[in-house]
Design an enzyme around this catalytic site. Sequence first.
Site, mmCIF file in Angstrom:
data_model
loop_
_atom_site.group_PDB
_atom_site.id
_atom_site.type_symbol
_atom_site.label_atom_id
_atom_site.label_comp_id
_atom_site.label_asym_id
_atom_site.label_seq_id
_atom_site.Cartn_x
_atom_site.Cartn_y
_atom_site.Cartn_z
ATOM 1 N N HIS A 116 1.511 4.353 -2.859
ATOM 2 C CA HIS A 116 1.395 5.804 -2.644
ATOM 3 C C HIS A 116 2.581 6.520 -3.310
ATOM 4 C CE1 HIS A 116 -2.045 6.576 -0.094
ATOM 5 N NE2 HIS A 116 -1.631 5.827 0.907
ATOM 6 N N HIS A 164 0.831 -1.207 0.000
ATOM 7 C CA HIS A 164 0.000 0.000 0.000
ATOM 8 C C HIS A 164 0.868 1.261 0.000
ATOM 9 C CE1 HIS A 164 -3.624 2.362 1.128
ATOM 10 N NE2 HIS A 164 -2.751 3.089 1.803
ATOM 11 N N GLU A 165 1.891 1.283 0.842
ATOM 12 C CA GLU A 165 2.736 2.478 0.967
ATOM 13 C C GLU A 165 3.587 2.717 -0.285
ATOM 14 O OE1 GLU A 165 2.574 4.792 3.456
ATOM 15 O OE2 GLU A 165 0.842 3.607 4.014
ATOM 16 N N GLU A 184 -6.401 6.512 -1.394
ATOM 17 C CA GLU A 184 -6.450 5.242 -0.688
ATOM 18 C C GLU A 184 -6.870 4.102 -1.626
ATOM 19 O OE1 GLU A 184 -5.431 4.614 2.831
ATOM 20 O OE2 GLU A 184 -4.433 6.156 1.703
HETATM 21 ZN ZN LIG Z 1 -2.777 5.056 2.340
#
Ligand SMILES: [Zn+2]
Length: 262
Positions: A131, A127-128, A190
């Site tokens: 980003h 997830h990071e 997100e």
């Molecule tokens: Zn996030």
Amino acid sequence: MNRVWLFLLLPIVFTGCQTAPGTGRSQLLMVSNSEVSTMASTEFAKMKKLPNDPRLAKVKKIGLAIVTVARKEDKNKILPPANLWEFAIIDDKSPNAFAMPGGKIGFNVGMFAYAPTDDDIAVILGHEVAHVLNQHSNERISQGLLVAAGALIVDEATKNKSAHTRQAWMTGFGLGAQFGVLLPFSREHESESDHLGLIFMARAGYNPEAAPAFWGRFSKAAGTKPPEFFSTHPADETRIKQLNSWMPEAKAQMPKVVKPVQ
Ligand SMILES: [Zn+2]
């Protein structure tokens, strides 16, 4: 006075619009990637690290596996080569973890209680890293700097300019705690990171089923005073439903061989 500022800002806004990789969404990017990386590097250097923590090797192994698959989707060359990434266990009991532009990954000691397995760590790092790939920090910093520029007018009397600018940067990295600013990432950011993160972890050989389980556990554990990571990454029903809807796509991309040893 307001009008003067608007004229100064408009050219920056127009030259700063780009398209997000993957989604084709229009992005406001006012800061150069080298500036973002330099700032991230400065902040990372200030953090108290635990180089002898035995869990560092595990975080590094999982992180490198994620970075390696993510770079294959990196048409804009945002992610540095795997060998240039730095990993650290941060001496901080609050549960938080982050990936910064320029290739820095930090995992707080306090996060392990919430992420006991390799699959859980892969959920967070996938997830990071997504980003970073999508330049969400740059986008948040740019939005923050616009607000800071507006605040400068107000601040001329208070001489508080640098505080607002610094706040914009730190919020961009999802690390605003020391300023009392824990602005959540937008739903759009997100979703983009959840989707790509799920694909990345699956391709790296980790079980994507851990993702809805992880976020589900924490939406419950967060309670009334959510820890930093869950303030910036609010977990809710929509997130879990979306993750489950992407599950067949993610599972189809898992390597046929057995997943890495836990
Ligand atoms: Zn996030």
